[in-house]
Scaffold this motif. Structure first.
Motif, short mmCIF file in Angstrom:
data_model
loop_
_atom_site.label_atom_id
_atom_site.label_comp_id
_atom_site.label_asym_id
_atom_site.label_seq_id
_atom_site.Cartn_x
_atom_site.Cartn_y
_atom_site.Cartn_z
N SER A 1 15.57 17.97 7.01
CA SER A 1 16.50 17.53 8.17
C SER A 1 15.87 17.67 9.44
CB SER A 1 17.91 18.14 7.93
OG SER A 1 17.60 19.77 8.23
N PRO A 2 16.54 16.68 10.43
CA PRO A 2 15.95 16.67 11.83
C PRO A 2 15.88 18.35 12.58
CG PRO A 2 17.54 15.13 11.60
CD PRO A 2 17.84 15.93 10.32
N GLY A 3 14.70 18.45 13.09
CA GLY A 3 14.74 19.84 13.57
C GLY A 3 14.01 20.95 12.69
N GLN A 4 13.61 20.66 11.52
CA GLN A 4 13.05 21.51 10.69
C GLN A 4 11.55 21.37 10.80
OE1 GLN A 4 14.88 20.36 6.65
NE2 GLN A 4 15.31 22.88 6.69
N PHE A 5 10.74 22.11 10.05
CA PHE A 5 9.19 22.03 10.23
C PHE A 5 8.59 22.18 8.80
CE2 PHE A 5 10.12 26.45 10.90
CZ PHE A 5 9.10 27.18 10.13
N VAL A 6 7.45 22.01 8.58
CA VAL A 6 6.42 22.20 7.33
C VAL A 6 5.21 23.13 7.78
CG1 VAL A 6 7.25 20.25 6.20
CG2 VAL A 6 5.37 20.28 7.70
N SER A 7 4.99 23.87 7.01
CA SER A 7 3.40 24.53 7.31
C SER A 7 2.46 24.06 6.30
CB SER A 7 3.74 26.07 6.84
OG SER A 7 4.44 26.75 7.58
N LEU A 8 1.31 23.59 7.09
CA LEU A 8 0.18 22.91 6.62
C LEU A 8 -0.85 24.10 6.40
CD1 LEU A 8 1.63 20.53 7.65
CD2 LEU A 8 -0.61 19.45 8.17
N TYR A 9 -1.74 24.23 5.18
CA TYR A 9 -2.78 25.06 4.76
C TYR A 9 -4.21 24.39 5.00
CZ TYR A 9 1.11 27.89 3.13
OH TYR A 9 2.32 28.63 2.96
N SER A 10 -4.94 25.18 5.41
CA SER A 10 -6.28 25.04 5.59
C SER A 10 -7.14 24.85 4.40
CB SER A 10 -6.97 25.73 6.62
OG SER A 10 -8.46 25.39 6.73
#
Length: 254
Positions: free
Chosen positions: A33-42
């Motif tokens: 939903s708008p305003g959420q985020f994701v975490s990206l892994y190296s």
């Protein structure tokens, strides 16, 4: 419900010096939903912590991330090409309360790298909306996407486009008013928006930018002072990654 998976890179492009746009194919889109985020892994084992990136656009089976290269992790992500994959977790945090804007005029304010999440917010806010974005100069990334959502007013630090000064300078210069404010950007901007909203009796929600570690609220690395006692830490703190990143403006202390 958050999930962790390998997402496929669909496209990658540089929008402005140091600002990149990446579309990912992922099932996370269905629950975001708008305003959420994701975490990206190296993929570099020496970089254990993921990098949080806000959702710029949400499609049926894909998400768009617009981010600034700020270190080795984001530099790695900027080198990804179509066909590559990246491990991500999400959707994380809480988003903006879109239903609160029904039948009201909404002022959407973004500054710097707080601008990208306002694209999807603007797309989903119903009814009348006014967009005010703050840039350093006339290199205005995402300008077309924002203009497609509603009237756009711009402030630039150097005065090369729009109002010279801050987003609130643009609000005042253009005589803008609203019933609700949604804002995302650097702390000084959010502090000013909070004060402005309180001074004008406007409901406001702010999305806070903060360096995060775990991204799920366990480590307490990203806390802000709050009026209420946090049920996890039992002190006047809120975990930005878990309780936020979106808060009612009156709930947090700067």
């Amino acid at each position: 419900m958050k999930r962790k998976e390998e997402a496929a890179v669909l496209s990658q492009e540089c929008l402005s010096p140091g600002i990149y746009s990446m579309w990912l194919e992922t099932g996370i889109a269905k629950e975001a939903s708008p305003g959420q985020f994701v975490s990206l892994y190296s993929r570099d084992g020496s970089r254990l912590l993921p990098r949080p990136i806000s959702l710029c656009e949400i499609g049926k089976d894909r998400i768009r991330l617009v981010y600034r290269v700020a270190g080795k992790g984001t530099k790695e992500f900027s080198g990804l090409e179509p066909g590559d994959t990246v491990e991500i977790m999400g959707p994380l945090g809480n988003g903006f309360p879109i239903k609160e804007t029904e039948g009201k005029r909404t002022l959407l304010i973004g500054g710097g790298i707080g601008i990208p999440p306002m694209v999807e917010v603007a797309r989903q806010v119903p009814g009348e909306k006014l967009l005010v974005m703050g840039y350093r100069d006339s290199r205005m990334f995402l300008k077309k996407e924002l203009e497609d959502c509603g009237p756009l007013f711009v402030a630039t630090e150097d005065g090369s486009f729009g109002t010279k000064g801050t987003v609130l300078d643009a609000v005042r210069e253009n005589g803008l008013s609203a019933d609700v404010i949604f804002a995302c950007g650097p702390l000084p901007m959010l502090r000013a928006v909070k004060d402005y909203a309180e001074g004008h009796g406007i409901l406001a929600w702010i999305s806070m930018e903060e360096r995060m570690a775990c991204g799920i609220g366990a480590c307490l690395a990203c806390v802000c002072e709050s009026k209420e006692v946090d049920g996890h830490s039992h002190v006047h703190n809120k975990r930005i990654c878990k309780d936020g990143p979106v808060f009612p403006a009156g709930e947090v202390e700067f």
